[in-house]
Design a protein around this motif. Structure first.
Motif, mmCIF file in Angstrom:
data_model
loop_
_atom_site.group_PDB
_atom_site.id
_atom_site.type_symbol
_atom_site.label_atom_id
_atom_site.label_comp_id
_atom_site.label_asym_id
_atom_site.label_seq_id
_atom_site.Cartn_x
_atom_site.Cartn_y
_atom_site.Cartn_z
ATOM 1 N N UNK A 1 0.721 -1.125 -0.107
ATOM 2 C CA UNK A 1 0.012 -0.145 -0.022
ATOM 3 C C UNK A 1 0.759 1.476 -0.135
ATOM 4 N N UNK A 2 2.289 1.154 -0.247
ATOM 5 C CA UNK A 2 3.109 2.412 -0.339
ATOM 6 C C UNK A 2 2.399 3.264 -1.349
ATOM 7 N N UNK A 3 3.132 4.529 -1.252
ATOM 8 C CA UNK A 3 2.846 5.428 -2.558
ATOM 9 C C UNK A 3 3.263 5.232 -3.901
ATOM 10 N N UNK A 4 2.398 5.562 -4.903
ATOM 11 C CA UNK A 4 2.989 5.214 -6.283
ATOM 12 C C UNK A 4 4.502 5.611 -6.383
ATOM 13 N N UNK A 5 4.582 7.014 -6.014
ATOM 14 C CA UNK A 5 5.740 7.507 -6.023
ATOM 15 C C UNK A 5 6.951 6.602 -5.487
ATOM 16 N N UNK A 6 6.774 6.107 -4.632
ATOM 17 C CA UNK A 6 8.079 5.305 -4.012
ATOM 18 C C UNK A 6 8.066 3.985 -4.721
ATOM 19 N N UNK A 7 7.016 3.545 -5.126
ATOM 20 C CA UNK A 7 6.780 2.155 -6.188
ATOM 21 C C UNK A 7 7.658 2.634 -7.384
ATOM 22 N N UNK A 8 7.492 3.910 -7.872
ATOM 23 C CA UNK A 8 8.096 4.127 -9.009
ATOM 24 C C UNK A 8 9.695 4.229 -8.618
ATOM 25 N N UNK A 9 10.120 4.655 -7.541
ATOM 26 C CA UNK A 9 11.373 4.582 -7.113
ATOM 27 C C UNK A 9 12.115 3.388 -7.185
ATOM 28 N N UNK B 1 0.031 -3.999 -9.678
ATOM 29 C CA UNK B 1 -0.522 -2.858 -10.564
ATOM 30 C C UNK B 1 0.461 -1.923 -10.200
ATOM 31 N N UNK B 2 1.206 -1.684 -9.052
ATOM 32 C CA UNK B 2 2.166 -0.858 -8.973
ATOM 33 C C UNK B 2 3.558 -1.269 -9.467
ATOM 34 N N UNK B 3 3.713 -2.403 -9.883
ATOM 35 C CA UNK B 3 4.746 -2.850 -10.326
ATOM 36 C C UNK B 3 5.531 -3.885 -9.577
ATOM 37 N N UNK B 4 5.026 -4.598 -8.834
ATOM 38 C CA UNK B 4 5.738 -5.627 -7.980
ATOM 39 C C UNK B 4 5.701 -6.919 -8.969
ATOM 40 N N UNK B 5 7.040 -7.426 -8.991
ATOM 41 C CA UNK B 5 7.181 -8.954 -9.462
ATOM 42 C C UNK B 5 7.154 -9.948 -8.597
ATOM 43 N N UNK B 6 7.178 -9.799 -7.562
ATOM 44 C CA UNK B 6 7.201 -10.916 -6.324
ATOM 45 C C UNK B 6 6.211 -10.631 -5.327
ATOM 46 N N UNK C 1 15.378 -3.478 -10.931
ATOM 47 C CA UNK C 1 15.599 -4.722 -10.059
ATOM 48 C C UNK C 1 14.257 -5.416 -9.907
ATOM 49 N N UNK C 2 14.192 -6.677 -9.082
ATOM 50 C CA UNK C 2 12.850 -7.284 -8.957
ATOM 51 C C UNK C 2 12.444 -6.537 -7.562
ATOM 52 N N UNK C 3 11.118 -6.524 -7.577
ATOM 53 C CA UNK C 3 10.377 -5.918 -6.365
ATOM 54 C C UNK C 3 9.482 -6.756 -5.909
ATOM 55 N N UNK C 4 9.629 -6.730 -4.510
ATOM 56 C CA UNK C 4 8.469 -7.813 -3.817
ATOM 57 C C UNK C 4 7.827 -6.904 -2.712
ATOM 58 N N UNK C 5 6.512 -7.212 -3.000
ATOM 59 C CA UNK C 5 5.461 -6.386 -2.024
ATOM 60 C C UNK C 5 4.883 -7.422 -0.913
ATOM 61 N N UNK C 6 5.017 -6.517 0.172
ATOM 62 C CA UNK C 6 4.657 -7.277 1.575
ATOM 63 C C UNK C 6 3.562 -6.564 2.266
ATOM 64 N N UNK C 7 2.916 -7.077 3.156
ATOM 65 C CA UNK C 7 2.628 -8.307 3.225
ATOM 66 C C UNK C 7 1.111 -8.595 2.746
ATOM 67 N N UNK C 8 0.915 -9.503 1.947
ATOM 68 C CA UNK C 8 -0.168 -9.647 1.274
ATOM 69 C C UNK C 8 -1.186 -10.733 1.926
ATOM 70 N N UNK C 9 -2.466 -10.186 2.162
ATOM 71 C CA UNK C 9 -3.259 -11.234 2.710
ATOM 72 C C UNK C 9 -4.584 -11.298 1.973
#
Length: 629
Positions: A577-585, A609-614, A591-599
């Motif tokens: 749920x971080x900001x779109x700006x920081x996801x873009x950073x 949608x924000x660009x996470x690959x993991x 590099x591969x990006x991992x989103x946490x913690x998904x429930x």
């Protein structure tokens, strides 16, 4: 066909509420307690396990029925069912047990255990004597599992009262069937306490979206001669409902993650029932609710679903504005079900909800199979580093705690994640007083076991005897790694005492170095592809892990991104749920990006949608390979 009979001997200890079966083939063991049951493999990990719907207050007859790949356990009035790839090996393991019976029996086979106090029951040469009560239990199991799980009938209606009179016998339901009742109501104040008192289970309790409240209840088994059964509320409700009579359901159903119409991605004319993951063979049941005063007919509500789904019944507005729609499909193997989408003719921004249920049971002939994960161990390069937003990788957070009643770092959770298609697992550890590394997120076990032990001051001989709130025991890193290795899974290893502080104590630094040495000794030259070192924004010693050959994974939070070192880690993580700006950073680094913690499925969708690959998920039922986001 010769019976691959399971039990050689059994001891029942009523005072402890435990029946324990030990096989002639060393190591295989089935334990049945007042809380649940567990079948252990020779290495101590669980091939299958379950919990009773309510604690058993007294021991009763235990009946075990099995076939290759599946097993049933009857304890008193309750029947449990499990299927696991591990159970498929039973024919290769159990011939010696059938020899001990001195008889040939047609599969499926059964052994019944008496429950007399302090009684030892040994199965030896000659015929096996079963009590009349045990035979009755066996006949009941055979009756309930003789046919595939199926929907026997589906019907619905509307009411404005304090009860819903279902009259299942009038619609083709039979004794032993279970009723799944989906109820959509307005905003009235009510609860399901009278239904619960009558033996109903509430799976979805008045989920509120706009002016719509949605509930799903499960009836007890219909008794012989039963013709009417009612679900009662505590006050009059304006309700539209649909009942589905299910035949052959072998244990309690499991609800997937619901999706409200207003949750991203927002819907107006559609309601999506998000894909869930069946942990075992059974029936997937999709239910969609809507509430509108705009005119609609049953023919105007359409279904979009993968192959094999049956379009069910419709309850449409009449005296009330609620509508309910269902669909179902049998699956003979564990795996994802796919998104189910119902479309209504009128547009609105809320007042819609979709959900899928897993109804456990045998599903053999004609049911679609799920393709299991590819054979061979996963690699960091081929799985995590190669992942994309369209083909993401999955990491089981805390060893998939959401799959095992919230218990953390369990071999059972790893097995559940693997069965769902996960190829990586997150393992956090602390070193205990006798040197073993213990799977734990916290430095004490108070939260998980209710006991105030500090891990670093407590020997493993004490910690190993503790049970978590969901009934699973604590595990060492070696045990968790054995399970992950057996299933070819990558380990994301987190040394908690140093992963989030730049100044750990001398003892924690020593533990950090020893953990790296453990990984080097266990995996040797394969270490760079089998383990990734997980840390946070300000760790100590991540460079030591890199020097040892491991890739590193930095897990960040929104407020930490601007000041974080994004150059050193190989994988960059951020809260979904971080900001779109920081996801873009992060994504701008390449590099591969991992989103946490998904429930939930919605959270996974947002992260991708924000660009996470993991995706680091705690519950494989909410997101897994094969899920449509």
């Amino acid at each position: 066909m010769r019976a691959e009979a399971q039990a050689y001997g059994a001891t029942v200890a009523p005072a402890g509420g435990t029946a324990s079966l030990t096989s002639q083939v060393p190591g295989w063991r089935l334990a049945v307690t007042a809380a649940g049951w567990r079948l252990s493999l020779p290495d101590g990990t669980a091939a299958a396990q379950g919990r009773w719907s309510a604690p058993r207050t007294a021991p009763g007859p235990v009946t075990v029925l099995a076939a290759p790949g599946a097993m049933w356990i009857s304890y008193g009035p309750e029947l449990a069912y499990a299927a696991s790839p591990d159970l498929a090996v039973l024919p290769a393991v159990l011939p010696a047990w059938s020899t001990s019976l001195g008889a040939s029996v047609t599969a499926p086979w059964a052994v019944a255990l008496p429950a007399a106090a302090d009684q030892q029951h040994t199965i030896g040469a000659g015929a096996v004597a079963l009590t009349g009560r045990a035979l009755d239990s066996l006949r009941d199991i055979l009756r309930r599992t003789a046919a595939d799980i199926t929907v026997a009938a589906a019907w619905g209606g509307q009411t404005t009262s304090t009860s819903i009179d279902l009259a299942p016998g009038a619609h083709g339901a039979q004794p032993g069937d279970r009723i799944i009742l989906a109820v959509g109501t307005g905003q009235q104040d009510y609860d399901w306490a009278p239904a619960v008192e009558a033996g109903w289970q509430v799976l979805l309790d008045r989920h509120w979206d706009g002016t719509l409240k949605s509930s799903i209840l499960v009836s007890p088994a219909l008794a012989d001669g039963a013709s009417r059964i009612a679900a009662a509320a505590s006050a009059a409700v304006e309700a539209g409902w649909q009942a589905v009579a299910v035949r052959g359901m072998t244990s309690a159903p499991v609800a997937g993650a619901p999706k409200a119409r207003g949750e991203p991605p927002a819907e107006t004319t559609t309601v999506t029932c998000p894909s869930t993951v069946l942990r075992a063979p059974g029936l997937a049941l999709a239910v969609a609710f809507e509430r509108t005063y705009a005119p609609e007919t049953a023919e105007q509500i359409t279904l979009s679903a993968p192959d094999g789904w049956t379009d069910g019944a419709r309850t449409v507005q009449a005296e009330n504005p609620q509508t309910v729609a269902t669909a179902w499909r049998a699956q003979r193997e564990a795996g994802p079900t796919g998104d189910i989408v119902f479309t209504w003719p009128n547009s609105q921004a809320a007042n819609g909800l979709g959900i899928q249920l897993h109804l456990p049971g045998a599903a053999r002939a004609g049911a679609p199979a799920w393709t299991p994960p590819p054979a061979g161990p996963a690699t960091v390069t081929g799985y995590l580093l190669a992942a994309t937003s369209t083909e993401p990788a999955y990491v089981a957070h805390r060893c998939a705690s959401g799959a095992v009643a919230g218990d953390e770092y369990t071999t059972e959770g790893i097995a559940a994640a693997s069965s769902a298609g996960y190829r990586a697992v997150e393992v956090s550890v602390y070193r205990c007083a006798t040197g073993e590394y213990v799977g734990s997120h916290d430095w004490t076990v108070q939260r998980t076991t209710g006991q105030p032990y500090q891990i670093w001051r407590t020997p493993w001989s004490v910690l190993s005897g503790l049970e978590q709130t969901g009934g699973h025991t604590l595990r060492t890193l070696d045990e968790l790694a054995d399970e992950a290795d057996r299933r070819g899974m990558i380990i994301a290893l987190d040394h908690k005492a140093s992963s989030s502080t730049a100044t750990p104590g001398a003892g924690d630094q020593d533990s950090h170095r020893h953990l790296i040495a453990w990984a080097q000794a266990r995996y040797g030259a394969a270490l760079p592809e089998r383990v990734v070192w997980k840390h946070f924004a300000a760790p100590w010693g991540a460079d030591l892990a890199r020097t040892a050959g491991m890739r590193t994974m930095a897990m960040l939070y929104d407020t930490e991104v601007d000041a974080a070192d994004l150059a050193a880690p190989d994988i960059l993580g951020l809260e979904y749920g971080a900001t779109a700006t920081h996801w873009q950073t992060l994504t701008a680094t390449g590099k591969p990006t991992i989103a946490h913690i998904i429930t939930s499925t919605a959270q996974a969708r947002q992260a991708l949608t924000r660009g996470a690959s993991i995706l680091m998920c705690s519950n494989p039922a909410a997101c897994a390979p094969g899920t449509t986001y």
